[in-house]
Design an enzyme around this catalytic site. Structure first.
Site, PDB file in Angstrom:
ATOM      1  N   CYS A  80       0.830  -1.204   0.000  1.00 24.41           N
ATOM      2  CA  CYS A  80       0.000   0.000   0.000  1.00 24.41           C
ATOM      3  C   CYS A  80       0.874   1.268   0.000  1.00 24.41           C
ATOM      4  O   CYS A  80       1.486   1.556  -1.008  1.00 24.41           O
ATOM      5  CB  CYS A  80      -0.990  -0.073   1.158  1.00 24.41           C
ATOM      6  N   HIS A 169      -3.287  -5.125   1.558  1.00 25.21           N
ATOM      7  CA  HIS A 169      -2.642  -5.359   2.866  1.00 25.21           C
ATOM      8  C   HIS A 169      -2.667  -6.835   3.263  1.00 25.21           C
ATOM      9  O   HIS A 169      -3.550  -7.256   4.006  1.00 25.21           O
ATOM     10  CB  HIS A 169      -3.397  -4.590   3.959  1.00 25.21           C
ATOM     11  N   GLU A 171      -0.900  -8.233   5.395  1.00 22.09           N
ATOM     12  CA  GLU A 171      -0.615  -8.368   6.833  1.00 22.09           C
ATOM     13  C   GLU A 171      -1.883  -8.229   7.683  1.00 22.09           C
ATOM     14  O   GLU A 171      -1.862  -8.527   8.868  1.00 22.09           O
ATOM     15  CB  GLU A 171       0.455  -7.345   7.257  1.00 22.09           C
TER      16      GLU A 171
HETATM   17  N1  GLN Z   1      -3.641   6.407   1.160  1.00 22.79           N
HETATM   18  C1  GLN Z   1      -2.328   6.109   1.671  1.00 22.79           C
HETATM   19  C2  GLN Z   1      -1.256   6.900   0.949  1.00 22.79           C
HETATM   20  O1  GLN Z   1      -1.504   7.484  -0.054  1.00 22.79           O
HETATM   21  C3  GLN Z   1      -2.045   4.640   1.584  1.00 22.79           C
HETATM   22  C4  GLN Z   1      -3.048   3.884   2.410  1.00 22.79           C
HETATM   23  C5  GLN Z   1      -2.490   2.647   3.050  1.00 22.79           C
HETATM   24  O2  GLN Z   1      -1.288   2.425   3.140  1.00 22.79           O
HETATM   25  N2  GLN Z   1      -3.398   1.874   3.563  1.00 22.79           N
HETATM   26  O3  GLN Z   1      -0.133   6.950   1.373  1.00 22.79           O
END
Ligand code: GLN
Length: 187
Positions: A80, A169, A171
């Site tokens: 992410c 994610h 995890e």
């Molecule tokens: N929206 C976050 C970003 O742009 C990422 C979201 C996440 O890691 N769950 O950094």
């Protein structure tokens, strides 16, 4: 036993440590530049806020070390926000480590409806749960970058040599297939 450094300046690092420790890896938290003095067999860049993490790794003086480790082939898993830290292009925003040949668009799945669950086939792993939280979308996959998983026809996990990154994610679910895949990369 592998020593995995998990970036622990912000975000969901604890869940990665629990997942990898449960598979027998030895993890340490990367909170300051000197935490990397002993090197690492693998690196994890967790989810969180990429703008905050990107600023902290610069302010804490670990940007060049992290970038150098990834460039020199240390296996890395970015999830992410961690994917955003690796991406060579962040649409309309700031590039961070810039080592992974993909473009990403932040919060591309919508701000209000940005969190959702799905499942997908992950190459080399099988069916895995996909948990998205205000996820970045991979909008371009560059030369030599392999798509490992798609959701709705959109790539959500990629690999480029030693770099593994995904929009979702792993995890935050009980499935450990992707962490096991990463530990196989670490060897
Ligand atoms: N929206 C976050 C970003 O742009 C990422 C979201 C996440 O890691 N769950 O950094």
């Amino acid at each position: 036993m592998s020593r995995i450094g998990v970036l622990a300046v912000q975000g969901a690092f604890r869940e990665h440590i629990d997942a990898l420790s449960g598979l027998g890896a030895r993890c340490f938290e990367i909170r300051k530049a000197s935490d990397l003095d002993g090197g690492a067999d693998g690196l994890v860049l967790p989810g969180g806020e990429s703008t905050v993490m990107g600023k902290l790794i610069r302010d804490l003086g670990m940007f060049d070390t992290l970038r150098g480790m990834v460039s020199s082939g240390v296996p890395v898993m970015g999830t992410c926000a961690g994917l955003i830290l690796l991406a060579e292009e962040v649409e309309g925003g700031m590039t961070h480590l810039g080592t992974l040949p993909v473009a990403v668009r932040r919060n591309a799945y919508g701000r209000q409806l940005g969190s959702f669950s799905a499942t997908g086939r992950f190459s080399g792993v099988g069916e895995v749960p996909l948990e998205f939280i205000r996820a970045p979308m991979i909008t371009r996959v560059g030369e030599g970058t392999e798509v490992l998983c798609e959701c709705g026809g959109v790539p959500v996990a990629v690999r480029h040599g030693n770099q593994l990154a995904m929009s979702f994610h792993p995890e935050l679910t009980a499935d450990r297939g992707i962490h096991r895949y990463f530990l196989d990369m670490v060897g």
